[in-house]
Design an enzyme around this catalytic site. Structure first.
Site, mmCIF file in Angstrom:
data_model
loop_
_atom_site.group_PDB
_atom_site.id
_atom_site.type_symbol
_atom_site.label_atom_id
_atom_site.label_comp_id
_atom_site.label_asym_id
_atom_site.label_seq_id
_atom_site.Cartn_x
_atom_site.Cartn_y
_atom_site.Cartn_z
ATOM 1 N N LYS A 174 0.835 -1.205 0.000
ATOM 2 C CA LYS A 174 0.000 0.000 0.000
ATOM 3 C C LYS A 174 0.876 1.262 0.000
ATOM 4 C CE LYS A 174 -2.182 -1.151 3.819
ATOM 5 N NZ LYS A 174 -1.526 -2.437 4.130
ATOM 6 N N ARG A 219 -10.455 0.217 8.362
ATOM 7 C CA ARG A 219 -9.828 -1.054 8.660
ATOM 8 C C ARG A 219 -10.789 -2.041 9.314
ATOM 9 N NH1 ARG A 219 -4.148 0.065 8.606
ATOM 10 N NH2 ARG A 219 -3.013 -1.778 9.175
ATOM 11 N N ARG A 225 11.377 -5.071 5.258
ATOM 12 C CA ARG A 225 11.178 -3.663 4.896
ATOM 13 C C ARG A 225 12.156 -2.746 5.635
ATOM 14 N NH1 ARG A 225 5.319 -1.537 5.366
ATOM 15 N NH2 ARG A 225 5.456 -2.732 7.286
ATOM 16 N N ARG A 270 10.708 -0.683 11.132
ATOM 17 C CA ARG A 270 9.583 -0.354 12.011
ATOM 18 C C ARG A 270 9.527 -1.311 13.199
ATOM 19 N NH1 ARG A 270 4.289 0.390 8.312
ATOM 20 N NH2 ARG A 270 3.391 -0.978 9.887
ATOM 21 N N ARG A 318 -0.687 -8.979 13.017
ATOM 22 C CA ARG A 318 -1.327 -7.990 12.135
ATOM 23 C C ARG A 318 -2.058 -8.681 10.982
ATOM 24 N NH1 ARG A 318 3.915 -4.920 11.058
ATOM 25 N NH2 ARG A 318 2.835 -4.099 9.237
HETATM 26 P P1 AP5 Z 1 4.663 -1.523 1.922
HETATM 27 O O1 AP5 Z 1 4.315 -0.780 0.699
HETATM 28 O O2 AP5 Z 1 5.379 -0.802 2.994
HETATM 29 O O3 AP5 Z 1 3.391 -2.314 2.498
HETATM 30 P P2 AP5 Z 1 2.058 -1.785 3.189
HETATM 31 O O4 AP5 Z 1 0.908 -2.438 2.509
HETATM 32 O O5 AP5 Z 1 2.059 -0.306 3.304
HETATM 33 O O6 AP5 Z 1 2.204 -2.491 4.594
HETATM 34 P P3 AP5 Z 1 2.091 -1.918 6.075
HETATM 35 O O7 AP5 Z 1 2.844 -2.871 6.936
HETATM 36 O O8 AP5 Z 1 2.457 -0.482 6.145
HETATM 37 O O9 AP5 Z 1 0.579 -2.110 6.322
HETATM 38 P P4 AP5 Z 1 -0.126 -2.144 7.657
HETATM 39 O O10 AP5 Z 1 -1.517 -2.011 7.216
HETATM 40 O O11 AP5 Z 1 0.203 -3.296 8.508
HETATM 41 O O12 AP5 Z 1 0.511 -0.909 8.475
HETATM 42 P P5 AP5 Z 1 -0.016 0.547 8.800
HETATM 43 O O13 AP5 Z 1 1.126 1.439 8.888
HETATM 44 O O14 AP5 Z 1 -1.139 0.895 7.934
HETATM 45 O O15 AP5 Z 1 5.539 -2.788 1.440
HETATM 46 C C1 AP5 Z 1 6.040 -3.747 2.370
HETATM 47 C C2 AP5 Z 1 7.415 -4.237 1.909
HETATM 48 O O16 AP5 Z 1 7.270 -4.978 0.697
HETATM 49 C C3 AP5 Z 1 8.404 -3.089 1.578
HETATM 50 O O17 AP5 Z 1 9.676 -3.454 2.004
HETATM 51 C C4 AP5 Z 1 8.334 -2.963 0.049
HETATM 52 O O18 AP5 Z 1 9.568 -2.513 -0.479
HETATM 53 C C5 AP5 Z 1 8.030 -4.402 -0.385
HETATM 54 N N1 AP5 Z 1 7.200 -4.459 -1.585
HETATM 55 C C6 AP5 Z 1 6.141 -3.654 -1.914
HETATM 56 N N2 AP5 Z 1 5.606 -4.023 -3.091
HETATM 57 C C7 AP5 Z 1 6.327 -5.115 -3.517
HETATM 58 C C8 AP5 Z 1 6.233 -5.954 -4.679
HETATM 59 N N3 AP5 Z 1 5.328 -5.750 -5.642
HETATM 60 N N4 AP5 Z 1 7.121 -6.977 -4.789
HETATM 61 C C9 AP5 Z 1 8.076 -7.182 -3.810
HETATM 62 N N5 AP5 Z 1 8.191 -6.418 -2.694
HETATM 63 C C10 AP5 Z 1 7.328 -5.395 -2.544
HETATM 64 O O19 AP5 Z 1 -0.623 0.322 10.269
HETATM 65 C C11 AP5 Z 1 0.228 0.034 11.366
HETATM 66 C C12 AP5 Z 1 -0.579 -0.099 12.639
HETATM 67 O O20 AP5 Z 1 -1.252 1.142 12.919
HETATM 68 C C13 AP5 Z 1 -1.701 -1.143 12.619
HETATM 69 O O21 AP5 Z 1 -1.222 -2.421 12.933
HETATM 70 C C14 AP5 Z 1 -2.659 -0.574 13.674
HETATM 71 O O22 AP5 Z 1 -2.200 -0.872 14.959
HETATM 72 C C15 AP5 Z 1 -2.543 0.922 13.467
HETATM 73 N N6 AP5 Z 1 -3.556 1.437 12.524
HETATM 74 C C16 AP5 Z 1 -3.328 1.995 11.306
HETATM 75 N N7 AP5 Z 1 -4.484 2.354 10.703
HETATM 76 C C17 AP5 Z 1 -5.479 2.013 11.575
HETATM 77 C C18 AP5 Z 1 -6.888 2.116 11.535
HETATM 78 N N8 AP5 Z 1 -7.536 2.615 10.462
HETATM 79 N N9 AP5 Z 1 -7.595 1.670 12.599
HETATM 80 C C19 AP5 Z 1 -6.977 1.157 13.672
HETATM 81 N N10 AP5 Z 1 -5.640 1.013 13.772
HETATM 82 C C20 AP5 Z 1 -4.890 1.439 12.735
HETATM 83 MG MG MG Z 2 2.092 1.096 4.877
#
Ligand code: AP5
Ligand code: MG
Ligand code: ZN
Length: 216
Positions: free
Chosen positions: A13, A88, A127, A160, A171
């Site tokens: 994402k 979410r 990552r 992270r 997660r």
């Molecule tokens: P990346 O693009 O960083 O992945 P991502 O989908 O953004 O994954 P996240 O871990 O950020 O998602 P998340 O939903 O767990 O975390 P968030 O910060 O939203 O890519 C990942 C890796 O893969 C990178 O190294 C990249 O280089 C590689 N990659 C990408 N594309 C690729 C491809 N095509 N091929 C190969 N490699 C690839 O949330 C974190 C925490 O915040 C949650 O756990 C929760 O506690 C809280 N939170 C956030 N939003 C909410 C909400 N709405 N409600 C409640 N709690 C929330």
């Molecule tokens: Mg992300």
């Protein structure tokens, strides 16, 4: 253009968001990034959110929904916005729908990036993120030219706190239980675009642009 990016942890994402916001010239609203910034700055919100994030659990809706609707109400979102990591769960989606209805706007597309569960852990654990500019790398799939150093700005790369195997697994489970039902929710609204996230970063982006259309 008003877009939601949906997908499990590590789906790509954040990686795809960077290209999308540039192409469509809209703000990138990542609830995860907002929480992490608040944790770093030691704000009240950060203190409340930290325990949940460290455990891989969702931060309670009371702390999350208002944050997003306030952000959408900012003037720079008049031209559109991209939500990354929100909603979410179904309750958040319903709150968002109510808010959008109230202000008389609607979503254009929900981009759902699909990746098999088995490869998500490796994506998240490998990552690395730039401390200065936030650019995202992967030690194996998208490595920086120099180990530990950002290609874009020369900044230092870090991992992270929630990108360890145990928390990532949690997660993913939370995603399956609480977030995945949104695929149905938005399919019923008829605005979902399912994207195969198991291709090169460039090809995933190409498919997203095709789904969104090239108009701004
Ligand atoms: P990346 O693009 O960083 O992945 P991502 O989908 O953004 O994954 P996240 O871990 O950020 O998602 P998340 O939903 O767990 O975390 P968030 O910060 O939203 O890519 C990942 C890796 O893969 C990178 O190294 C990249 O280089 C590689 N990659 C990408 N594309 C690729 C491809 N095509 N091929 C190969 N490699 C690839 O949330 C974190 C925490 O915040 C949650 O756990 C929760 O506690 C809280 N939170 C956030 N939003 C909410 C909400 N709405 N409600 C409640 N709690 C929330
Ligand atoms: Mg992300
Ligand atoms: Zn950088």
């Amino acid at each position: 253009m008003r877009i939601i990016l949906l997908g499990p942890p590590g789906a790509g994402k954040g990686t795809q968001a960077a290209g999308i916001v540039e192409k469509y010239n809209i703000p990138h609203i990542s609830t995860g990034d907002i929480f992490r910034k608040n944790i770093k700055e030691g704000t009240e919100l950060g203190k409340k959110a930290k325990g949940y994030i460290d455990q891989g659990l969702l931060v309670p809706d009371e702390l999350t929904v208002g944050l997003v609707t306030d952000r959408i109400a900012q003037p720079d979102c008049e031209k559109g916005f991209m939500l990354d990591g929100f909603p979410r769960n179904v309750a958040q989606a319903q709150h968002l729908d109510e808010y959008l209805k109230e202000v008389g706007i609607s979503l254009d597309k929900v981009v759902n990036i699909e990746v098999d569960k088995d490869i998500l852990v490796g994506r998240a654990v490998g990552r690395r993120i730039c401390k200065s500019c936030g650019a995202t790398y992967h030690v194996e799939f998208n490595p920086p030219k120099v180990d530990g150093v950002c290609d874009v700005c020369g900044g230092e790369l870090y991992q992270r706190a929630d990108d360890n195997e145990e928390t990532v697994s949690k997660r993913i489970q939370v995603y399956l239980d609480e977030t995945k039902p949104l695929v149905n929710y938005y399919s019923e609204e008829g605005i979902i675009a399912n994207i195969n996230g198991q291709q090169s970063i460039e090809n995933v982006f190409g498919d997203i642009v095709e789904a969104l259309g090239s108009e701004k």
